[in-house]
Design a protein around this motif. Sequence first.
Motif, mmCIF file in Angstrom:
data_model
loop_
_atom_site.group_PDB
_atom_site.id
_atom_site.type_symbol
_atom_site.label_atom_id
_atom_site.label_comp_id
_atom_site.label_asym_id
_atom_site.label_seq_id
_atom_site.Cartn_x
_atom_site.Cartn_y
_atom_site.Cartn_z
ATOM 1 N N ILE A 37 0.831 -1.196 0.000
ATOM 2 C CA ILE A 37 0.000 0.000 0.000
ATOM 3 C C ILE A 37 0.868 1.248 0.000
ATOM 4 C CG2 ILE A 37 -1.521 1.338 1.480
ATOM 5 C CD1 ILE A 37 -3.107 -1.009 2.024
ATOM 6 N N PHE A 59 2.385 2.254 -3.320
ATOM 7 C CA PHE A 59 1.398 2.869 -4.186
ATOM 8 C C PHE A 59 1.158 4.324 -3.790
ATOM 9 C CE2 PHE A 59 -2.758 2.956 -6.263
ATOM 10 C CZ PHE A 59 -2.333 2.458 -7.473
ATOM 11 N N PHE A 60 1.219 4.543 -2.506
ATOM 12 C CA PHE A 60 0.986 5.880 -1.980
ATOM 13 C C PHE A 60 1.984 6.879 -2.551
ATOM 14 C CE2 PHE A 60 2.396 8.910 1.315
ATOM 15 C CZ PHE A 60 1.273 9.726 1.340
ATOM 16 N N ALA A 87 0.851 7.976 -6.019
ATOM 17 C CA ALA A 87 -0.391 8.749 -6.038
ATOM 18 C C ALA A 87 -0.207 10.133 -5.428
ATOM 19 C CB ALA A 87 -1.486 7.981 -5.300
ATOM 20 N N ALA A 88 0.630 10.209 -4.392
ATOM 21 C CA ALA A 88 0.769 11.463 -3.663
ATOM 22 C C ALA A 88 1.375 12.560 -4.526
ATOM 23 C CB ALA A 88 1.621 11.240 -2.418
ATOM 24 N N VAL A 98 -6.303 13.724 -8.199
ATOM 25 C CA VAL A 98 -6.549 12.307 -7.997
ATOM 26 C C VAL A 98 -7.752 12.133 -7.072
ATOM 27 C CG1 VAL A 98 -5.629 10.174 -7.010
ATOM 28 C CG2 VAL A 98 -4.131 11.702 -8.298
ATOM 29 N N SER A 127 -9.106 9.721 -4.519
ATOM 30 C CA SER A 127 -8.542 8.594 -3.801
ATOM 31 C C SER A 127 -9.626 7.714 -3.199
ATOM 32 C CB SER A 127 -7.609 9.079 -2.694
ATOM 33 O OG SER A 127 -7.118 7.938 -2.013
ATOM 34 N N SER A 184 -8.433 4.931 -2.012
ATOM 35 C CA SER A 184 -7.462 3.993 -1.456
ATOM 36 C C SER A 184 -7.160 4.249 0.014
ATOM 37 C CB SER A 184 -6.182 4.015 -2.284
ATOM 38 O OG SER A 184 -5.834 5.325 -2.622
ATOM 39 N N VAL A 185 -8.046 4.984 0.670
ATOM 40 C CA VAL A 185 -7.836 5.183 2.099
ATOM 41 C C VAL A 185 -8.500 4.043 2.873
ATOM 42 C CG1 VAL A 185 -7.669 7.676 2.044
ATOM 43 C CG2 VAL A 185 -9.889 6.596 2.229
ATOM 44 N N GLY A 186 -8.066 3.870 4.096
ATOM 45 C CA GLY A 186 -8.663 2.844 4.941
ATOM 46 C C GLY A 186 -9.227 3.462 6.190
ATOM 47 N N GLU A 187 -9.834 4.627 6.058
ATOM 48 C CA GLU A 187 -10.376 5.274 7.259
ATOM 49 C C GLU A 187 -11.578 6.136 6.903
ATOM 50 O OE1 GLU A 187 -7.498 8.005 8.985
ATOM 51 O OE2 GLU A 187 -6.455 8.110 7.083
ATOM 52 N N ASP A 233 -14.167 9.237 6.303
ATOM 53 C CA ASP A 233 -13.950 10.609 5.848
ATOM 54 C C ASP A 233 -14.561 11.617 6.824
ATOM 55 O OD1 ASP A 233 -16.553 9.884 5.125
ATOM 56 O OD2 ASP A 233 -16.581 11.230 3.398
ATOM 57 N N ARG A 266 -9.242 -2.877 -4.122
ATOM 58 C CA ARG A 266 -10.044 -2.378 -3.008
ATOM 59 C C ARG A 266 -10.386 -0.914 -3.239
ATOM 60 N NH1 ARG A 266 -7.934 -1.268 3.042
ATOM 61 N NH2 ARG A 266 -7.396 0.692 1.987
ATOM 62 N N ALA A 273 -15.812 5.495 1.664
ATOM 63 C CA ALA A 273 -15.943 6.566 2.663
ATOM 64 C C ALA A 273 -15.347 7.847 2.086
ATOM 65 C CB ALA A 273 -15.240 6.168 3.955
ATOM 66 N N THR A 274 -16.002 8.341 1.068
ATOM 67 C CA THR A 274 -15.553 9.529 0.346
ATOM 68 C C THR A 274 -16.801 10.295 -0.086
ATOM 69 O OG1 THR A 274 -13.469 8.590 -0.408
ATOM 70 C CG2 THR A 274 -14.452 10.198 -1.844
ATOM 71 N N ARG A 281 -6.819 13.459 5.503
ATOM 72 C CA ARG A 281 -6.352 12.084 5.370
ATOM 73 C C ARG A 281 -5.235 11.985 4.335
ATOM 74 N NH1 ARG A 281 -11.610 8.831 3.945
ATOM 75 N NH2 ARG A 281 -11.762 10.580 2.498
ATOM 76 N N LEU A 282 -4.365 11.003 4.527
ATOM 77 C CA LEU A 282 -3.368 10.716 3.496
ATOM 78 C C LEU A 282 -4.088 10.115 2.293
ATOM 79 C CD1 LEU A 282 -0.645 8.969 5.693
ATOM 80 C CD2 LEU A 282 -0.607 11.319 4.835
ATOM 81 N N MET A 283 -3.384 10.110 1.168
ATOM 82 C CA MET A 283 -3.992 9.597 -0.057
ATOM 83 C C MET A 283 -4.252 8.085 0.027
ATOM 84 S SD MET A 283 -4.537 10.723 -3.251
ATOM 85 C CE MET A 283 -3.325 11.946 -3.732
ATOM 86 N N VAL A 284 -3.338 7.357 0.654
ATOM 87 C CA VAL A 284 -3.452 5.903 0.742
ATOM 88 C C VAL A 284 -3.171 5.477 2.180
ATOM 89 C CG1 VAL A 284 -2.562 3.701 -0.115
ATOM 90 C CG2 VAL A 284 -2.555 5.696 -1.617
ATOM 91 N N THR A 285 -4.084 4.720 2.783
ATOM 92 C CA THR A 285 -3.828 4.168 4.118
ATOM 93 C C THR A 285 -4.351 2.730 4.137
ATOM 94 O OG1 THR A 285 -5.902 5.126 4.919
ATOM 95 C CG2 THR A 285 -3.899 6.370 5.379
ATOM 96 N N PRO A 286 -3.814 1.898 5.047
ATOM 97 C CA PRO A 286 -4.212 0.486 5.034
ATOM 98 C C PRO A 286 -5.652 0.295 5.491
ATOM 99 C CG PRO A 286 -2.722 0.885 6.861
ATOM 100 C CD PRO A 286 -2.778 2.149 6.070
#
Lengths: 399, 162
Positions: free
Chosen positions: A16, A19-20, A23-24, A29, A31, A33-36, A38, A359, A363-364, B157-162
């Motif tokens: 992950i 990839f970040f 993208a950063a 972009v 995204s 691809s976050v896991g948290e 919003d 994935r 949550a966006t 938030r960061l662009m990509v997180t697990p």
Amino acid sequence: MKPLNDTVTATPPSGIRRFFDIAAQMDDVISLSVGEPDFVTPWRIREAGIYAIEHGFTAYTSNSGLPRLIQAIAEHLHARYQVSYEKDQILITVGVSEGLDLALRAILNTGDEVIYAEPCYVSYGPGIRFAGGVAIPVHTHGDDGFRIHPEDIEAAVTPNTKALLLCYPNNPTGATQNREDLQRIVDIAVKHDLYIISDEIYDRLTYIGKHTCLSSLNGAAERTILLNGFSKAYAMTGWRVAYACAPKPIAENMLKIHQYTMLCAPHMVQLAALEAILKAGNDVEEMVADYDHRRRLFVRGLNEIGMGCIEPKGAFYAFPSIRHTGLTSEQFASKLLMEERVAVVPGNAFGASGEGYVRCCYATALSQLEEALERMERFMQKIQLERKSTNVSSEALKI
Amino acid sequence: MTKDREILKLLEQDSRTPAERIAAMVGEDAERVRNLIQEWENAGIIRRYKTVIDWERFGVERVFAFIDVSVTPERGAGFDDIARRIYRYPEVHSVYLVSGGHDLRVVVEGDTMKQVANFVAEKLATIDRVNSTNTHFLLKKYKDDGDLFVESDSDHRLMVTP
Ligand SMILES: Cc1ncc(COP(=O)(O)O)c(C=O)c1O
């Protein structure tokens, strides 16, 4: 210089993360691809944190955590899942991440095997290995909704198996697991005398059916370490607070590691967590209803544009199949990022059985989700055209 | 929450959400959503659709005043008659019967402070059975009807997180 630790140096950095970095550096972009969440942490919780700092709650707490918070967690779990934990069975940790590490280190001796279902959260394999264990993934498949089959688990059991590690609702698939199958898994654990680590960090984000707390199953409590926390349900990822509940002998030993390596979770953060668990139930319900709306809209959208996706029943991820594009997950994700500026996470970041999937976190903001769907639709059409023309040319070659 | 209530809440947040999108969000058929909305419009449950505008940002100054009004209620009619005499004025934005030290809380809108003050002095205060008025001019709007009129939280938030 002398070599560093073998296990750590042999572990690749998170896919992950790689990839970040790409993208950063790009503009415009979207995204997924976050896991948290919003959402920012609900105000009442933030305010409780500010109040705690203002009033000087800046010292250590006892190792296991604030008694009031432990009490509130015990009551919360009892009310929600009818499971009973005493105060010396609950430990406040710095994230489920720490809880998982403590559990693995308390249980495993070098060479002990831990069975877990893949695709899964990126930390499981490395966490097991860092604790001296051997990671034994059991594959699950999109065709049956990433269900974990109890017989597959049993087939993976060897004399060295020490524990099972489960996570439902699941990251990255969004799958949940029905009570009957979970009971059968517990029965297997009883039969082979295995510990169970159950990562239930997404329990509140269950949209269809009811969440089953693993330790509420017959025979489970005495061998289960229940991990849960505040990151996802209360949108508190950056606060770093969670809890672990375990049978006393395990809890005592987890506490020793925590005591000597972490000391305690931050005091003011524990007070914010107390406010969360006591008062923020409505905030959670509102956030969950909002995720659910986006979940339905997004999953329908994915299926309409040819990114076939089983219905995710929990968490905030959709895990569509991209196998029919002929691309690998990584090729798909980087092509999608370069050509349409939508960031998704390649499924193989979650283990080999995630290959063929990506994935997408929904949550966006709605407008972003809709824009992302449009971009992905354009992308899928382009890929189909490219595939057609390569098919034609390879046909021509044959003749 | 029932599906119907969910649909109403989505409309309350954004009345321009297309029926198709609402249908997808709540897992309902678009045709049924359209029919429900029609029914609610007919039944007066959906009263009308309006837009939240930050007039100040647009460059138009509006003056608002909150006026606490004490009245003597009428035998038989209570506060309703006197409330009606007040709410029929177009410059009256809202009228509430409230508990506490006063009886009615009236919100009046105008172009200038003078205009609002005149309205209070000439129209409100002179109504029979109005005993007193206490006027508070609005100085800054932070949040109105659930909408923030100042900065809101941004996404860190960061662009990509697990
Ligand atoms: C399945 C799962 N477990 C654990 C974690 C880590 O949670 P915490 O923030 O409590 O350390 C995550 C975060 O993405 C997760 O998805």
